[in-house]
Design a protein around this motif. Structure first.
Motif, PDB file in Angstrom:
ATOM      1  N   UNK A  43       0.827  -1.203   0.000  1.00 53.29           N
ATOM      2  CA  UNK A  43       0.000   0.000   0.000  1.00 53.29           C
ATOM      3  C   UNK A  43       0.867   1.260   0.000  1.00 53.29           C
ATOM      4  N   UNK A  44       1.960   1.257   0.779  1.00 48.98           N
ATOM      5  CA  UNK A  44       2.830   2.429   0.837  1.00 48.98           C
ATOM      6  C   UNK A  44       3.441   2.745  -0.527  1.00 48.98           C
ATOM      7  N   UNK A  45       3.827   1.705  -1.264  1.00 43.97           N
ATOM      8  CA  UNK A  45       4.445   1.918  -2.571  1.00 43.97           C
ATOM      9  C   UNK A  45       3.400   2.237  -3.626  1.00 43.97           C
ATOM     10  N   UNK A  46       2.374   1.431  -3.723  1.00 44.14           N
ATOM     11  CA  UNK A  46       1.374   1.615  -4.786  1.00 44.14           C
ATOM     12  C   UNK A  46       0.495   2.837  -4.550  1.00 44.14           C
ATOM     13  N   UNK A  47       0.295   3.212  -3.304  1.00 44.33           N
ATOM     14  CA  UNK A  47      -0.528   4.377  -3.003  1.00 44.33           C
ATOM     15  C   UNK A  47       0.234   5.680  -3.109  1.00 44.33           C
ATOM     16  N   UNK A  48       1.536   5.612  -3.348  1.00 45.20           N
ATOM     17  CA  UNK A  48       2.326   6.827  -3.475  1.00 45.20           C
ATOM     18  C   UNK A  48       2.498   7.563  -2.166  1.00 45.20           C
ATOM     19  N   UNK A  49       2.385   6.861  -1.046  1.00 45.36           N
ATOM     20  CA  UNK A  49       2.532   7.493   0.262  1.00 45.36           C
ATOM     21  C   UNK A  49       3.967   7.990   0.442  1.00 45.36           C
ATOM     22  N   UNK A  50       4.921   7.171   0.025  1.00 45.68           N
ATOM     23  CA  UNK A  50       6.321   7.552   0.106  1.00 45.68           C
ATOM     24  C   UNK A  50       6.789   8.086  -1.228  1.00 45.68           C
ATOM     25  N   UNK A  51       7.588   9.116  -1.175  1.00 41.85           N
ATOM     26  CA  UNK A  51       8.302   9.518  -2.374  1.00 41.85           C
ATOM     27  C   UNK A  51       9.577   8.692  -2.430  1.00 41.85           C
ATOM     28  N   UNK A  52      10.240   8.694  -3.552  1.00 38.42           N
ATOM     29  CA  UNK A  52      11.446   7.885  -3.690  1.00 38.42           C
ATOM     30  C   UNK A  52      12.537   8.493  -2.819  1.00 38.42           C
ATOM     31  N   UNK A  53      12.834   7.820  -1.734  1.00 37.23           N
ATOM     32  CA  UNK A  53      13.856   8.312  -0.816  1.00 37.23           C
ATOM     33  C   UNK A  53      14.443   7.160  -0.022  1.00 37.23           C
ATOM     34  N   UNK A  54      15.552   7.423   0.617  1.00 34.70           N
ATOM     35  CA  UNK A  54      16.246   6.410   1.409  1.00 34.70           C
ATOM     36  C   UNK A  54      15.479   5.942   2.632  1.00 34.70           C
ATOM     37  N   UNK A  55      14.899   6.862   3.438  1.00 37.24           N
ATOM     38  CA  UNK A  55      14.159   6.409   4.629  1.00 37.24           C
ATOM     39  C   UNK A  55      12.978   5.510   4.289  1.00 37.24           C
ATOM     40  N   UNK A  56      12.306   5.760   3.185  1.00 37.35           N
ATOM     41  CA  UNK A  56      11.182   4.914   2.794  1.00 37.35           C
ATOM     42  C   UNK A  56      11.669   3.511   2.460  1.00 37.35           C
ATOM     43  N   UNK A  57      12.772   3.436   1.732  1.00 35.84           N
ATOM     44  CA  UNK A  57      13.349   2.128   1.396  1.00 35.84           C
ATOM     45  C   UNK A  57      13.766   1.381   2.656  1.00 35.84           C
ATOM     46  N   UNK A  58      14.378   2.106   3.585  1.00 30.00           N
ATOM     47  CA  UNK A  58      14.822   1.478   4.834  1.00 30.00           C
ATOM     48  C   UNK A  58      13.635   0.959   5.637  1.00 30.00           C
TER      49      UNK A  58
END
Length: 128
Positions: A43-58
């Motif tokens: 949901x976080x990825x497909x919903x666009x909640x996170x922008x492309x960034x390091x903390x989101x990946x972590x």
């Protein structure tokens, strides 16, 4: 003089020494946790909640690591008591090797990419 049963009252009662007994409640709890730990990052990825960034990946990698632990506990029944602790020791050894292999591979690929970039026209003119 005491008998074996008096010294070891646990033995002979039909329980194994794995420390974890598979129950429907345990499998259901594991399933709910695993499903939640799959749905949340999706949901976080497909919903666009996170922008492309390091903390989101972590954060997503952290949820993946937690899901591995959930599977090991609820479905593989691994704990410090199973097989005298050897299962847990083998898991830790495997995780260390995987971390070394993956981090070394990423480190090598990063530096190869950095060192093998094609030269720009400006860089080619500055060659001796």
């Amino acid at each position: 003089m005491s008998t074996h049963e008096e010294m070891h009252p646990d033995h002979g009662d039909g329980h194994d020494e794995l420390g974890v007994h598979a129950t429907l409640k345990g499998y259901f709890t594991g399933f709910l946790l695993a499903a939640g730990l799959t749905i949340i990052p999706f949901w976080l990825v497909m919903g666009g909640v996170f922008t492309k960034s390091g903390p989101a990946d972590a954060f997503i990698l952290l949820l993946a690591a937690v899901q591995i632990v959930v599977h090991a506990i609820y479905f593989l029944h691994m704990n410090t008591k199973s097989e005298g602790g050897w299962n847990l020791l083998a898991l830790i050894f495997t995780l260390v090797l995987v971390v070394i292999t993956l981090s070394g591979s990423v480190w090598i690929m990063f530096h190869l990419n950095d060192n093998m970039m094609p030269m720009t026209l400006q860089q080619a003119r500055n060659l001796p």
